[in-house]
Scaffold this active site. Structure first.
Site, PDB file in Angstrom:
ATOM      1  N   ASP A 164      -6.889  -3.956  -5.843  1.00  0.00           N
ATOM      2  CA  ASP A 164      -6.530  -2.653  -5.275  1.00  0.00           C
ATOM      3  C   ASP A 164      -5.083  -2.257  -5.601  1.00  0.00           C
ATOM      4  OD1 ASP A 164      -8.186  -4.455  -3.869  1.00  0.00           O
ATOM      5  OD2 ASP A 164      -8.262  -3.220  -2.087  1.00  0.00           O
ATOM      6  N   ASP A 166       0.797  -1.230   0.000  1.00  0.00           N
ATOM      7  CA  ASP A 166       0.000   0.000   0.000  1.00  0.00           C
ATOM      8  C   ASP A 166       0.826   1.275   0.000  1.00  0.00           C
ATOM      9  OD1 ASP A 166      -2.637  -1.007  -0.115  1.00  0.00           O
ATOM     10  OD2 ASP A 166      -2.506  -1.622   1.978  1.00  0.00           O
TER      11      ASP A 166
HETATM   12  N1  GLY Z   1      -7.287  -1.491  -0.210  1.00  0.00           N
HETATM   13  C1  GLY Z   1      -8.225  -1.783   0.772  1.00  0.00           C
HETATM   14  C2  GLY Z   1      -9.630  -1.435   0.457  1.00  0.00           C
HETATM   15  O1  GLY Z   1      -9.976  -0.981  -0.606  1.00  0.00           O
HETATM   16  O2  GLY Z   1     -10.427  -1.641   1.326  1.00  0.00           O
END
Ligand code: GLY
Length: 412
Positions: free
Chosen positions: A183, A125
């Site tokens: 994501d 992330d």
């Molecule tokens: N990347 C985590 C979410 O979208 O909840």
């Protein structure tokens, strides 16, 4: 002393009152939202700063507002939380539109809390955390040191790339061998940036390989996507499981996942000019916009296949991400630009009219009714900092379009 007490109310007004008029904003909906955000985010700032005043801040302190608890309390996130970059990023956008030194000072303060994250190799992330905060800061204020911090973060993120799989690993735990979530497309923007700035093609090569592997394995024929694809990293690197984590079912279309994919492939087309990415982004857009469960007001249900639609929670975060992406895609598509623009406009209008908080409500978050993790019953129908960030970003893009400016300026 008496005189000082007399001055106190004046100081409180001066510290909390909006300073900018936002009169240079052309689009009335954008202007109205920024006037609101100027007032509302001061509430969130005041409450956050008051909480931080009582603690010693270290690298593990909860510093960035994220959401609210089930009993309504403001919840802050640590720098290593995946959402840590969104609040500083929102403050940078406030500075972009107001030009007010107040927002710049606060943006720098909340960005600087995240510096230690640059060497953290335990998450995919880093793109979210560093690009939304330092990336916007570098673009808008060229703060000394930001470039080096971002490059260090890009190097840390790159350590999670596995050439046998052709992807950056998303999570380290769970039931998977080498999980990659849709994501993760969002984290590639930091890598594209790093190659441009450093001249080192490796970051870009990783981003392109990850995008190509995701395009090959994450999508169904209708352009909807799985949330999690697990790869056999110890063997031939091929996919071995197709699952969900935050969606309704393995074979369902999790709302925010569709939005991440749409935004990610739109960004990849911007960065590479590869028409396959444009085709992918348009395929995802058509899946969303033609879906029988894309509601009349444009604001996503948390999953396109949630069983009790229309009695299912909406997810404002997914819609805001999609709106921001659709504004950019509207400038790229040869045939469907008008459709994407209208859809983005519909979403931001609905969020403004139906899902925006009143001034002072919900601790100063801009929006409500987002869903973090419905299967885990965590963060359901609450404000989320990333819903606010992408809502503000979508508005900034809407205004750039109104003024005939590039929807995503170089360096963003
Ligand atoms: N990347 C985590 C979410 O979208 O909840």
């Amino acid at each position: 002393m008496k005189r000082l007490l007399f001055l106190l109310p004046l100081c409180l007004v001066a510290c909390t009152a909006p300073k900018a008029s936002y009169s240079s904003i052309q689009d009335p909906l954008v202007r109205d939202n920024f006037v609101f955000a100027d007032e509302q985010l001061r509430v969130l700032l005041n409450e956050t700063e008051a909480a931080l005043d009582t603690v010693t801040i270290t690298e593990t302190t909860k510093v960035e507002p994220r959401t609210i608890s089930p009993d309504g309390a403001l919840l802050l996130a640590t720098p290593r939380d995946w959402t840590s970059g969104f609040f500083p990023g929102t403050l940078w956008y406030m500075y972009e539109k107001s030009g007010d030194a107040f927002w710049k000072e606060k943006a720098i303060k909340f960005t600087d809390y995240l510096e230690s994250v640059k060497t953290f190799k335990g998450t995919h992330d880093l793109g979210f955390m560093i690009n939304c905060s330092y990336g916007n800061g570098l673009r808008l204020a060229d703060v000394p040191g930001y470039k080096d911090i971002m490059l260090e973060a890009a190097r840390s993120l790159s350590t999670r790339f596995n050439p046998t799989v052709g992807c950056i690993r998303s999570w380290d735990g769970g039931k998977w061998q080498f999980p990659v979530i849709i994501d993760n497309m969002m984290n590639l923007e930091l890598l594209f940036w790093a190659s441009k700035v450093s001249g080192d093609p490796v970051f870009r090569d990783i981003a392109v390989t990850h995008a190509n592997t995701t395009m090959a394995n994450h999508f169904r024929p209708d352009y909807s996507s799985y949330h999690v694809v697990d790869y056999d990293a110890a063997g031939d690197g091929k996919p071995i499981q197709f699952n969900t984590h935050q969606g309704y079912a393995d074979e369902s279309a999790w709302g925010r996942g569709q939005a991440w994919g749409l935004y990610g492939f739109t960004m990849c087309y911007r960065e590479t000019g590869d028409p396959n990415y444009l085709k992918q982004a348009e395929g995802i857009a058509q899946f969303i916009l033609n879906n029988k469960n894309w509601p009349e007001d444009g604001v996503f249900y948390w999953d396109f296949d949630a069983p009790e639609i229309p009695d299912e929670p909406r997810d404002v975060s997914a819609s805001a991400i999609a709106a921001s992406a659709l504004y950019e895609l509207s400038t790229m598509s040869e045939t469907n630009g008008g459709q994407y623009l209208a859809a983005a406009d519909k979403i931001v209008k609905s969020i403004s009219e139906k899902y925006r908080n009143g001034v002072g409500e919900l601790h100063g978050f801009l929006t409500n009714s987002s869903v973090g993790h419905r299967p885990g019953n965590v963060e359901v129908s609450v404000p989320l900092n990333y819903a606010d960030y992408y809502f503000i970003e979508a508005l900034v893009r809407k205004e750039r379009l109104a003024k005939g400016e590039p929807v995503v300026p170089l360096g963003e």
